[in-house]
Design an enzyme around this catalytic site. Structure first.
Site, short mmCIF file in Angstrom:
data_model
loop_
_atom_site.label_atom_id
_atom_site.label_comp_id
_atom_site.label_asym_id
_atom_site.label_seq_id
_atom_site.Cartn_x
_atom_site.Cartn_y
_atom_site.Cartn_z
N TYR A 128 -8.98 25.68 34.13
CA TYR A 128 -10.45 25.72 34.16
C TYR A 128 -10.96 25.13 35.48
CZ TYR A 128 -11.02 27.18 29.29
OH TYR A 128 -11.03 27.90 28.13
N TYR A 243 -3.49 37.06 30.14
CA TYR A 243 -3.23 35.78 29.48
C TYR A 243 -1.80 35.31 29.76
CZ TYR A 243 -7.40 34.68 26.76
OH TYR A 243 -8.67 34.28 26.38
N VAL A 292 -35.34 39.96 26.22
CA VAL A 292 -35.49 40.98 27.28
C VAL A 292 -35.06 42.30 26.67
CG1 VAL A 292 -34.75 41.77 29.55
CG2 VAL A 292 -35.11 39.32 29.14
N THR A 541 -13.03 32.58 27.62
CA THR A 541 -12.88 31.19 28.05
C THR A 541 -14.18 30.70 28.67
OG1 THR A 541 -12.12 31.78 30.29
CG2 THR A 541 -10.43 31.52 28.59
#
Length: 586
Positions: A128, A243, A292, A541
């Site tokens: 991350y 992955y 919207v 993620t």
């Protein structure tokens, strides 16, 4: 009478010359046409780039940015604008169709009615890159002087994960999962996939790739990988491969899930609230419960947003964008059409009219390069699963689960009942998981991947079951049915949540079905979601949303002094690969 002279046939050399000459002429014409098209495309691209560069100065001075959707991507984009572009907070507008911000990062409830998490987004320390970088500049709400990154990582290091009951069979026996369970055909197919370029995987499913080795779908690896990331056999081979590439270091510890990074509380309170507080301090404008319904583009070539159509409690209105304004749109949300039930009531299955998917469909019809939502939002029977959150008085049930699994709350990650018709899994987080959660109240979360199948003990499809029936099925899989009545007396609520599009981002697709974050030809428009194309990265993620937002802001605002953190190439690290190979042969 004179005999007519027969016309001579051309020699092979002459004939060949004619053919070659004609072909050369045709090629020259085609080449000229292609060259002209290339020149026109180059001219258009340069024109778009020049328009974008020219707008950079105006945007910093007096531009406004409109984010369509109030999820993590939009909130992160707003933070990047403030932090890295010195943009005025009051000129940032986040428009959200629901009554609460956070998108799929949620957590809500009260002890008296029960708590609910629709899902739990898994964090990971190693992959991350942009998430941790952004939140290192967002102050913690609970730990003065700390950033959110420091707060989460400190908490996680104090609560390490080491699952001791990753897979459980129908007899209630915890499985030995040190071996991945592969045979040589499985290993060969997996190795071949890792070496195959993505360009050859358009529209392919995982099941198609492993068709010659169905044994793969009976391995410990598949059960663990599938339920950790919520893959199905019919999911996209693209995403499975990404992955495997991105999380290859996780391969060698998938049986304990040591790579899961935990937040102190649910992700709404641990991630979304501090980010919103940061934006509030800069007077960012939030339009909650405003939808919207359409986006207009300027006539002519290129992609330039000219107006937004909005519907809120006051009715319909139009926001006209000026030359210096920008629009960033969430072009798909995995929790569209999510519904809740309760202890006595099933969560309705209502896959019609996904709010973000419908808007994306409208927009994609108007301009090229804006992707194709149909593969993702056209197959709810393939993209749904159902979660449930159990709230109890006291800790009787949690203590029973702790004794069964060997894991105290917060240390065990997923426990999957591999023979369950619904393929149920549960997670017991560290308590309390909500800031409002009293000391004498406990909660845990679970989900089932196959909601249309009849239960093993409750003879109904999961999607037709109330919270009580789902918990009954779970207690039978835990072989705690003798204590069922006693446990039920402690239950405050069991809240099922049906999500028709929760794994829509995993659907088989062509590479072109996903738009780029900033589509080619765009002067003021970006798309930020789990449905944009970011090479090498993996969807579903937190990192994907944050990375998309950072790419969008840096591209449209010409940020040069900072860089988007690249994808860490663990799949090229010899040590990581050696560990993975060793694990594959266990």
């Amino acid at each position: 009478m004179k005999r007519r002279r027969k016309k001579a046939s051309p020699t092979p050399i002459v004939a060949a010359s004619v053919v070659i000459g004609a072909a050369a002429g045709a090629i020259a014409m085609l080449s000229g046409k292609k060259l002209k098209e290339q020149k026109e495309e180059k001219s258009q691209r340069e024109s778009w780039e020049a328009a974008t560069r020219a707008a950079h100065g105006l945007r910093h001075q007096k531009g406004h940015v409109y984010f369509v959707g109030g999820g993590l991507g939009s909130l992160a984009g707003a933070a990047y604008l403030i932090r890295d572009c010195q943009f005025k907070g009051e000129n940032i507008h986040i428009i959200e169709g629901l009554k609460v911000l956070g998108g799929s990062n949620d957590g809500a409830g009260e002890a008296v009615y029960g708590f609910v998490c629709r899902g739990g987004r898994m964090l990971n320390e190693e992959t991350y890159e942009n998430f941790w970088e952004l939140f290192s500049s967002i102050p913690s709400l609970d730990m003065p002087g700390m950033s959110v990154t420091e707060e989460i990582l400190n908490f996680d290091h104090l609560h390490p994960t080491h699952a001791q009951a990753r897979l459980v069979d129908k007899k209630g026996v915890i499985q030995d999962v040190k071996s991945m369970g592969f045979n040589n055909a499985d290993r060969l197919a997996l190795a071949k996939l890792m070496a195959t370029p993505e360009s050859k995987l358009d529209d392919m499913t995982i099941e198609q790739w492993f068709a010659d080795t169905p044994h793969f779908f009976t391995t410990n690896f598949w059960y663990m990988w599938q339920t950790t990331f919520a893959f199905q056999k019919w999911s996209s081979l693209f995403e499975f491969k990404r992955y495997m590439d991105r999380m290859i270091f996780e391969f060698s510890r998938i049986e304990t899930l040591e790579g899961v990074t935990r937040t102190p509380y649910n992700q709404y309170e641990s991630v979304i609230l501090p980010l919103k507080a940061y934006l509030d301090a800069f007077n960012v404008d939030f339009s909650i419960n405003a939808t919207v319904t359409d986006i207009e583009f300027k006539q002519g070539p290129g992609i330039t947003v000219s107006a937004l159509h909005i519907e809120d409690k006051e009715g319909e209105k139009i926001i006209n964008l000026k030359e210096e304004d920008v629009c960033m749109m969430t072009n798909g949300c995995m929790t569209d059409c999510a519904t809740l039930g309760d202890f006595n009531t099933p969560a309705p299955y209502e896959p019609k009219h996904p709010i973000s998917g419908e808007l994306w469909k409208k927009v994609a019809r108007k301009r090229p390069n804006l992707g194709n939502p149909t593969p993702f939002f056209g197959h709810p029977s393939e993209t749904n699963w159902e979660s449930f959150t159990v709230t109890c008085r006291g800790n009787k049930l949690l203590k029973m689960i702790e004794k069964f699994s060997g894991n105290i709350p917060g240390s065990g990650a997923l426990m999957t009942f591999k023979d369950s018709s619904w393929l149920m899994s549960i997670v017991v987080a560290a308590q309390p998981h909500f800031k409002k959660q009293p000391m004498d109240v406990t909660i845990f979360w679970g989900y089932g991947l196959y909601t249309d199948r009849i239960g093993d003990y409750v003879k109904k499809p999961m999607r037709d079951c109330s919270g009580e029936e789902i918990l009954t099925e779970l207690l039978h899989h835990l072989h705690m049915e003798e204590e069922l009545e006693e446990v039920m007396e402690t239950v405050i609520n069991v809240i099922p949540c049906m999500m028709p599009y929760i794994v829509a981002q995993f659907q088989p697709r062509k590479m072109k079905d996903r738009p780029k974050v900033v589509p080619e030809g765009s002067t003021n428009f970006a798309m930020i979601s789990q449905f944009v194309e970011i090479p090498e990265d993996m969807v579903f993620t937190e990192e994907y949303s944050v990375r998309a937002a950072r790419i969008a802001v840096y591209t449209l605002f010409g940020v040069k002094d900072k860089k988007v953190c690249p994808v860490t190439p663990y799949n090229k690290d010899p040590k990581v690969l050696a560990k993975a190979i060793k694990t594959a042969y266990r």
